[in-house]
Design an enzyme around this catalytic site. Structure first.
Site, PDB file in Angstrom:
ATOM      1  N   GLY A 251     -23.629   3.022  -6.993  1.00  0.00           N
ATOM      2  CA  GLY A 251     -24.756   2.184  -6.609  1.00  0.00           C
ATOM      3  C   GLY A 251     -24.720   1.793  -5.131  1.00  0.00           C
ATOM      4  O   GLY A 251     -25.766   1.520  -4.537  1.00  0.00           O
TER       5      GLY A 251
ATOM      6  N   GLU B  16     -26.294   4.665  -3.430  1.00  0.00           N
ATOM      7  CA  GLU B  16     -27.735   4.612  -3.746  1.00  0.00           C
ATOM      8  C   GLU B  16     -28.442   3.540  -2.923  1.00  0.00           C
ATOM      9  O   GLU B  16     -29.541   3.750  -2.413  1.00  0.00           O
ATOM     10  CB  GLU B  16     -27.921   4.361  -5.251  1.00  0.00           C
TER      11      GLU B  16
HETATM   12  C1  HXC Z   1     -15.995  -3.830  -9.912  1.00  0.00           C
HETATM   13  C2  HXC Z   1     -14.577  -3.153  -8.224  1.00  0.00           C
HETATM   14  C3  HXC Z   1     -15.388  -2.024  -7.973  1.00  0.00           C
HETATM   15  C4  HXC Z   1     -16.569  -1.849  -8.775  1.00  0.00           C
HETATM   16  C5  HXC Z   1     -13.725  -1.991  -6.620  1.00  0.00           C
HETATM   17  N1  HXC Z   1     -13.578  -3.089  -7.367  1.00  0.00           N
HETATM   18  N2  HXC Z   1     -14.843  -1.319  -6.964  1.00  0.00           N
HETATM   19  N3  HXC Z   1     -14.893  -4.036  -9.194  1.00  0.00           N
HETATM   20  N4  HXC Z   1     -16.821  -2.766  -9.716  1.00  0.00           N
HETATM   21  N5  HXC Z   1     -17.411  -0.831  -8.566  1.00  0.00           N
HETATM   22  C6  HXC Z   1     -12.497  -4.073  -7.298  1.00  0.00           C
HETATM   23  C7  HXC Z   1     -11.212  -3.535  -7.879  1.00  0.00           C
HETATM   24  O1  HXC Z   1     -11.227  -3.652  -9.280  1.00  0.00           O
HETATM   25  C8  HXC Z   1     -10.189  -4.438  -7.235  1.00  0.00           C
HETATM   26  O2  HXC Z   1     -10.191  -5.680  -7.907  1.00  0.00           O
HETATM   27  C9  HXC Z   1     -10.778  -4.659  -5.846  1.00  0.00           C
HETATM   28  O3  HXC Z   1     -12.155  -4.351  -5.947  1.00  0.00           O
HETATM   29  C10 HXC Z   1     -10.162  -3.741  -4.797  1.00  0.00           C
HETATM   30  O4  HXC Z   1     -10.267  -2.413  -5.249  1.00  0.00           O
HETATM   31  P1  HXC Z   1      -9.010  -1.407  -5.384  1.00  0.00           P
HETATM   32  O5  HXC Z   1      -9.379  -0.404  -6.391  1.00  0.00           O
HETATM   33  O6  HXC Z   1      -7.740  -2.171  -5.565  1.00  0.00           O
HETATM   34  O7  HXC Z   1      -9.009  -0.769  -3.912  1.00  0.00           O
HETATM   35  P2  HXC Z   1      -8.509   0.688  -3.479  1.00  0.00           P
HETATM   36  O8  HXC Z   1      -7.249   1.049  -4.197  1.00  0.00           O
HETATM   37  O9  HXC Z   1      -8.522   0.672  -1.990  1.00  0.00           O
HETATM   38  O10 HXC Z   1      -9.636   1.689  -4.019  1.00  0.00           O
HETATM   39  C11 HXC Z   1     -10.954   1.623  -3.510  1.00  0.00           C
HETATM   40  C12 HXC Z   1     -11.907   2.460  -4.414  1.00  0.00           C
HETATM   41  C13 HXC Z   1     -11.765   1.978  -5.880  1.00  0.00           C
HETATM   42  C14 HXC Z   1     -11.567   3.939  -4.305  1.00  0.00           C
HETATM   43  C15 HXC Z   1     -13.320   2.219  -3.872  1.00  0.00           C
HETATM   44  O11 HXC Z   1     -11.879   0.537  -5.916  1.00  0.00           O
HETATM   45  C16 HXC Z   1     -12.805   2.546  -6.789  1.00  0.00           C
HETATM   46  O12 HXC Z   1     -12.676   3.693  -7.219  1.00  0.00           O
HETATM   47  N6  HXC Z   1     -13.803   1.747  -7.155  1.00  0.00           N
HETATM   48  C17 HXC Z   1     -14.837   2.147  -8.109  1.00  0.00           C
HETATM   49  C18 HXC Z   1     -15.804   3.099  -7.447  1.00  0.00           C
HETATM   50  C19 HXC Z   1     -16.876   3.547  -8.444  1.00  0.00           C
HETATM   51  O13 HXC Z   1     -16.571   4.166  -9.480  1.00  0.00           O
HETATM   52  N7  HXC Z   1     -18.129   3.239  -8.148  1.00  0.00           N
HETATM   53  C20 HXC Z   1     -19.239   3.593  -9.000  1.00  0.00           C
HETATM   54  C21 HXC Z   1     -19.481   2.492  -9.969  1.00  0.00           C
HETATM   55  S1  HXC Z   1     -20.697   2.968 -11.151  1.00  0.00           S
HETATM   56  P3  HXC Z   1      -8.819  -6.407  -8.347  1.00  0.00           P
HETATM   57  O14 HXC Z   1      -9.298  -7.594  -9.095  1.00  0.00           O
HETATM   58  O15 HXC Z   1      -8.039  -5.419  -9.141  1.00  0.00           O
HETATM   59  O16 HXC Z   1      -8.170  -6.735  -7.018  1.00  0.00           O
HETATM   60  C22 HXC Z   1     -22.136   2.711 -10.388  1.00  0.00           C
HETATM   61  C23 HXC Z   1     -23.319   3.007 -11.227  1.00  0.00           C
HETATM   62  C24 HXC Z   1     -24.564   2.791 -10.486  1.00  0.00           C
HETATM   63  O17 HXC Z   1     -22.222   2.314  -9.273  1.00  0.00           O
HETATM   64  C25 HXC Z   1     -25.701   2.808 -11.418  1.00  0.00           C
HETATM   65  C26 HXC Z   1     -26.892   2.140 -10.874  1.00  0.00           C
HETATM   66  C27 HXC Z   1     -26.650   0.983 -10.010  1.00  0.00           C
END
Ligand code: HXC
Length: 262
Positions: A112, A115
């Site tokens: 998102g 997006e």
């Molecule tokens: C909730 C999130 C998050 C997310 C990161 N965090 N992305 N929380 N939703 N999308 C939180 C983590 O849980 C963590 O919280 C803190 O942010 C720091 O992230 P880390 O993972 O510890 O950091 P890092 O190791 O540097 O990794 C960064 C990253 C990873 C590669 C960006 O966080 C990641 O893969 N995030 C998810 C990316 C993703 O899948 N996005 C798409 C989402 S689906 P804590 O509490 O543990 O410290 C989507 C659907 C859209 O967007 C549909 C329409 C809108």
């Protein structure tokens, strides 16, 4: 406007420029519902503020936004998603905004977040910007226009590869593929570049700017013939504006124009 937000920093750093910074650092600016509601509110305020001509949206150096909030979404059911039109309010962000929106991306713009960045009329990237649609890894697909906007931006083969693999796109690649208009050498240059572009756009007739944005956007929906016809009608219409008279008279008199925005 004097409003304060939990997840945003909002200001006007230059004349005519509205500036919004996503500010939810502990979750890498994950787009939870309260953040989206605040963003809609800030954008609406800038849209109605006559002193604002263009808007910049950015995040932090580490993340523009790491996506929709996965922790908020994980227990969502089909009937709640469908019944409450989950994500539909996001599309307001693009459809109501008539003023140009420049998105300045540093760090992660995933799911998102990517997006949202692509909803900008112009997208700029810093050197460490990372784009991607990793939804496939979560058992879903893009839900806020990613499959459509990314495909229009970089073509079917590259978009299909990105969305089916969930692999990221680097800043350099995004520049080469035309996903972003420019790649800057530092995050500060990216943000300042976006502000400078917004200031330039805000210095022109707001009537002409609005018409120009509308005309370019039509190209995304119409065939070439209807698109060119649409452009010509809008072009003709601008001869009814004061600013056309002001702009062309100023050129003929070798002066700089003082826009009336009428
Ligand atoms: C909730 C999130 C998050 C997310 C990161 N965090 N992305 N929380 N939703 N999308 C939180 C983590 O849980 C963590 O919280 C803190 O942010 C720091 O992230 P880390 O993972 O510890 O950091 P890092 O190791 O540097 O990794 C960064 C990253 C990873 C590669 C960006 O966080 C990641 O893969 N995030 C998810 C990316 C993703 O899948 N996005 C798409 C989402 S689906 P804590 O509490 O543990 O410290 C989507 C659907 C859209 O967007 C549909 C329409 C809108």
């Amino acid at each position: 406007s004097g409003k304060t937000y939990e997840h945003l920093l909002v200001s006007s750093p230059k004349p005519g420029v509205g500036f919004i910074q996503l500010n939810r650092p502990k979750a890498l600016n994950a787009l939870c519902t309260p953040l989206i509601l605040e963003l809609n509110s800030a954008l609406r305020d800038f849209q109605t503020d006559k002193s604002i001509g263009a808007i910049v949206l950015t995040g932090s150096d580490r993340a523009f936004a790491a996506g929709a909030d996965i922790k908020e979404m994980k227990d969502l059911t089909f009937s709640a998603a469908y019944g409450n039109d989950f994500i539909e309010s996001w599309s307001d962000l693009v459809t109501f905004l008539k003023k140009p929106l420049i998105t300045a991306v540093n760090g992660y713009a995933l799911g998102g977040g990517c997006e949202l960045a692509m909803m900008g009329d112009i997208m700029y990237a810093g050197p460490k910007a990372v784009f991607g649609q990793p939804e496939i890894k979560l058992g879903v697909i893009p839900g806020a226009g990613g499959s459509q906007r990314l495909t229009k931006a970089i073509g079917k083969a590259r978009a299909m590869e990105t969305i089916l693999t969930g692999d990221n796109i680097s800043a350099k690649q995004a520049g080469e593929w035309g996903l972003v208009a420019k790649v800057f050498e530092t995050p500060e240059e990216c943000t300042n570049g976006a502000i400078a572009t917004a200031e330039k756009i805000a210095s022109y007739s707001q009537i002409a700017v609005k018409a120009a944005k509308e005309a370019v956007n039509k190209s995304q929906d119409l065939g070439i013939r209807e698109g060119v016809e649409f452009e010509r009608r809008v072009f003709h219409g601008l001869f009814g504006s004061k600013d056309q008279k002001i702009g062309m008279a100023a050129f003929a008199e070798k002066k700089s124009p003082e826009w009336s925005n009428e």
